[in-house]
Design a protein around this motif. Sequence first.
Motif, PDB file in Angstrom:
ATOM      1  N   PHE A 181       0.851  -1.188   0.000  1.00 44.05           N
ATOM      2  CA  PHE A 181       0.000   0.000   0.000  1.00 44.05           C
ATOM      3  C   PHE A 181       0.887   1.238   0.000  1.00 44.05           C
ATOM      4  CE2 PHE A 181      -3.011   2.903   2.499  1.00 44.05           C
ATOM      5  CZ  PHE A 181      -3.691   3.284   1.344  1.00 44.05           C
ATOM      6  N   HIS A 182       0.711   2.091  -1.025  1.00 38.91           N
ATOM      7  CA  HIS A 182       1.560   3.265  -1.200  1.00 38.91           C
ATOM      8  C   HIS A 182       0.660   4.471  -1.463  1.00 38.91           C
ATOM      9  CE1 HIS A 182       5.146   5.183  -3.634  1.00 38.91           C
ATOM     10  NE2 HIS A 182       4.661   5.975  -2.694  1.00 38.91           N
ATOM     11  N   ILE A 183       0.781   5.510  -0.646  1.00 43.06           N
ATOM     12  CA  ILE A 183      -0.050   6.697  -0.820  1.00 43.06           C
ATOM     13  C   ILE A 183       0.822   7.943  -0.764  1.00 43.06           C
ATOM     14  CG2 ILE A 183      -0.660   6.694   1.649  1.00 43.06           C
ATOM     15  CD1 ILE A 183      -3.379   7.917   0.758  1.00 43.06           C
ATOM     16  N   VAL A 184       0.731   8.758  -1.813  1.00 43.79           N
ATOM     17  CA  VAL A 184       1.481  10.007  -1.927  1.00 43.79           C
ATOM     18  C   VAL A 184       0.457  11.108  -2.161  1.00 43.79           C
ATOM     19  CG1 VAL A 184       3.316  11.249  -3.133  1.00 43.79           C
ATOM     20  CG2 VAL A 184       3.371   8.749  -3.007  1.00 43.79           C
ATOM     21  N   CYS A 185       0.057  11.798  -1.108  1.00 42.61           N
ATOM     22  CA  CYS A 185      -1.032  12.769  -1.211  1.00 42.61           C
ATOM     23  C   CYS A 185      -0.823  13.918  -0.241  1.00 42.61           C
ATOM     24  CB  CYS A 185      -2.383  12.103  -0.942  1.00 42.61           C
ATOM     25  SG  CYS A 185      -2.840  10.797  -2.117  1.00 42.61           S
ATOM     26  N   ARG A 186      -1.746  14.877  -0.292  1.00 41.52           N
ATOM     27  CA  ARG A 186      -1.723  15.973   0.653  1.00 41.52           C
ATOM     28  C   ARG A 186      -2.086  15.457   2.046  1.00 41.52           C
ATOM     29  NH1 ARG A 186      -5.502  20.436  -1.986  1.00 41.52           N
ATOM     30  NH2 ARG A 186      -4.963  21.498  -0.035  1.00 41.52           N
ATOM     31  N   ALA A 210       4.366  -0.818   3.250  1.00 44.84           N
ATOM     32  CA  ALA A 210       3.546   0.390   3.252  1.00 44.84           C
ATOM     33  C   ALA A 210       4.437   1.615   3.070  1.00 44.84           C
ATOM     34  CB  ALA A 210       2.754   0.506   4.550  1.00 44.84           C
ATOM     35  N   LYS A 211       3.915   2.587   2.317  1.00 44.50           N
ATOM     36  CA  LYS A 211       4.666   3.824   2.091  1.00 44.50           C
ATOM     37  C   LYS A 211       3.713   4.998   2.192  1.00 44.50           C
ATOM     38  CE  LYS A 211       7.735   6.198  -1.158  1.00 44.50           C
ATOM     39  NZ  LYS A 211       8.469   6.086  -2.448  1.00 44.50           N
ATOM     40  N   PHE A 212       4.080   5.979   3.013  1.00 42.15           N
ATOM     41  CA  PHE A 212       3.262   7.171   3.208  1.00 42.15           C
ATOM     42  C   PHE A 212       4.115   8.398   2.902  1.00 42.15           C
ATOM     43  CE2 PHE A 212       1.716   3.878   6.066  1.00 42.15           C
ATOM     44  CZ  PHE A 212       0.364   3.839   5.746  1.00 42.15           C
ATOM     45  N   ILE A 238       8.655  -0.421   5.474  1.00 40.92           N
ATOM     46  CA  ILE A 238       7.800   0.754   5.666  1.00 40.92           C
ATOM     47  C   ILE A 238       8.607   2.014   5.364  1.00 40.92           C
ATOM     48  CG2 ILE A 238       8.277   1.026   8.139  1.00 40.92           C
ATOM     49  CD1 ILE A 238       5.152   1.541   8.385  1.00 40.92           C
ATOM     50  N   HIS A 239       7.938   2.979   4.752  1.00 37.99           N
ATOM     51  CA  HIS A 239       8.610   4.183   4.253  1.00 37.99           C
ATOM     52  C   HIS A 239       7.772   5.406   4.634  1.00 37.99           C
ATOM     53  CE1 HIS A 239      10.309   6.481   0.494  1.00 37.99           C
ATOM     54  NE2 HIS A 239      10.588   7.073   1.638  1.00 37.99           N
ATOM     55  N   PHE A 240       8.430   6.408   5.224  1.00 43.14           N
ATOM     56  CA  PHE A 240       7.767   7.650   5.605  1.00 43.14           C
ATOM     57  C   PHE A 240       8.501   8.820   4.955  1.00 43.14           C
ATOM     58  CE2 PHE A 240       7.490   4.637   9.129  1.00 43.14           C
ATOM     59  CZ  PHE A 240       6.119   4.535   9.301  1.00 43.14           C
ATOM     60  N   ASN A 241       7.717   9.770   4.430  1.00 46.19           N
ATOM     61  CA  ASN A 241       8.326  10.940   3.805  1.00 46.19           C
ATOM     62  C   ASN A 241       7.464  12.171   4.118  1.00 46.19           C
ATOM     63  OD1 ASN A 241       9.204  12.972   1.938  1.00 46.19           O
ATOM     64  ND2 ASN A 241      10.106  11.397   0.663  1.00 46.19           N
ATOM     65  N   GLY A 242       8.099  13.204   4.675  1.00 47.68           N
ATOM     66  CA  GLY A 242       7.414  14.476   4.876  1.00 47.68           C
ATOM     67  C   GLY A 242       6.663  14.631   6.179  1.00 47.68           C
ATOM     68  N   PHE A 243       6.877  13.738   7.156  1.00 47.20           N
ATOM     69  CA  PHE A 243       6.156  13.828   8.418  1.00 47.20           C
ATOM     70  C   PHE A 243       6.770  14.910   9.304  1.00 47.20           C
ATOM     71  CE2 PHE A 243       3.991   9.434   8.847  1.00 47.20           C
ATOM     72  CZ  PHE A 243       3.525   9.559   7.551  1.00 47.20           C
ATOM     73  N   LEU A 244       5.917  15.601  10.052  1.00 48.90           N
ATOM     74  CA  LEU A 244       6.371  16.612  11.000  1.00 48.90           C
ATOM     75  C   LEU A 244       5.859  16.269  12.386  1.00 48.90           C
ATOM     76  CD1 LEU A 244       7.749  19.321  11.632  1.00 48.90           C
ATOM     77  CD2 LEU A 244       5.558  20.451  11.130  1.00 48.90           C
ATOM     78  N   ARG A 268      12.494   3.291   5.953  1.00 49.11           N
ATOM     79  CA  ARG A 268      13.028   4.475   5.277  1.00 49.11           C
ATOM     80  C   ARG A 268      12.329   5.713   5.841  1.00 49.11           C
ATOM     81  NH1 ARG A 268      13.136   3.928  -1.104  1.00 49.11           N
ATOM     82  NH2 ARG A 268      14.343   5.837  -0.762  1.00 49.11           N
ATOM     83  N   ILE A 269      13.117   6.607   6.390  1.00 46.06           N
ATOM     84  CA  ILE A 269      12.598   7.851   6.955  1.00 46.06           C
ATOM     85  C   ILE A 269      13.246   8.991   6.187  1.00 46.06           C
ATOM     86  CG2 ILE A 269      12.409   9.275   9.020  1.00 46.06           C
ATOM     87  CD1 ILE A 269      12.695   6.719  10.687  1.00 46.06           C
ATOM     88  N   GLU A 270      12.455   9.725   5.428  1.00 49.72           N
ATOM     89  CA  GLU A 270      12.996  10.794   4.594  1.00 49.72           C
ATOM     90  C   GLU A 270      12.209  12.085   4.812  1.00 49.72           C
ATOM     91  OE1 GLU A 270      12.706   9.222   0.656  1.00 49.72           O
ATOM     92  OE2 GLU A 270      14.419   7.869   0.897  1.00 49.72           O
ATOM     93  N   ASN A 271      12.939  13.171   4.963  1.00 51.70           N
ATOM     94  CA  ASN A 271      12.334  14.509   5.110  1.00 51.70           C
ATOM     95  C   ASN A 271      11.357  14.571   6.286  1.00 51.70           C
ATOM     96  OD1 ASN A 271      13.637  15.395   2.657  1.00 51.70           O
ATOM     97  ND2 ASN A 271      12.064  14.272   1.530  1.00 51.70           N
ATOM     98  N   CYS A 272      11.641  13.837   7.336  1.00 48.42           N
ATOM     99  CA  CYS A 272      10.802  13.859   8.540  1.00 48.42           C
ATOM    100  C   CYS A 272      11.507  14.687   9.621  1.00 48.42           C
ATOM    101  CB  CYS A 272      10.543  12.441   9.051  1.00 48.42           C
ATOM    102  SG  CYS A 272       9.551  11.430   7.916  1.00 48.42           S
TER     103      CYS A 272
END
Length: 308
Positions: A181-186, A210-212, A238-244, A268-272
């Motif tokens: 499951f991969h979701i790239v959204c606002r 899973a990728k968010f 599991i992959h996370f991108n853009g979390f604050l 994978r933790i990117e831009n968090c």
Amino acid sequence: MEKVPNEILIHILEECDTADWIGFRATSTRNHAVGSYVLGKSQTFDFRHYNNHCHYGICRCLNVENDEKINGTNLNPTKMINFMGFLPSLRKIVLADLPCVLTMSDMIKLGKSVPNVQKIIIIQNEDKKWLGNDVLMGLTYFKSLVKLKLDGWEPTTISRRGCASRIEAIPQSTLRKLVNFHIVCRQETVSTVLRYIIDNEVIMAKCVKAKFNVRLSSPDIPHLILKFIEFHRKIQKIHFNGFLFTTQEQVQAFYDHLLNLPQLETVRIENCSVIERIEHALQRTFLDALRKRGIKFTCLVTSLRHGY
């Protein structure tokens, strides 16, 4: 060309895209048979290849004023779906940049015409929306679907006379079948999807990857992602991108939840980032735990204040 053996033609066509195969089929009876054979072996179909191929039979031409020539900028959903009958080996579909509105009825027909498709990628540009209301409900009819990627999808609020309004959602039956499951959204979309999964206790028991990817994070994302991890203990990648994150405590809870996944292989933790300062000891402890278990990783959550 007539003297070229079929085997050579097949080898050449295999290096081309599906749009070229369709055009090749139209040149002669022999080439029709060769092109149909190659089409029958195709496992991937990307609709972006056909916006400029109206003469291939799945688009309808437009009447253009001022003698401006545009080829095939209006895809015909019915012809497009009927064409899927030429692709019995299809396993992957990319739905992106469609110049027509795809309705739920179209998606249902598409699902029935490709029973063996295992992966669907749906990409919608914010400037050009082609997904109709409730179109994702048609995913129920893709019986073999196990991998889903949503890029740019924004659920809308559906209102009907005499009924309470509701927000579009991914079918629960589809979510329960997903392995990837991969979701790239606002941020609103990711929050809505996660909240729907949690509130309805949709357990994706088969999901191992899973990728968010969040374009702009929101305050409720950390809490929702922790709940998602709690519900899905079989996650391996599991992959996370853009979390604050707001506080160090949220980051620590995030790290702890990841380490509690018994089958985790890659994170994978990117831009968090986190707004508060984050202690180096917390980062080192998390890194040591990852290395001890042999878990592959990329980056860590960084502090906006100190840039660790």
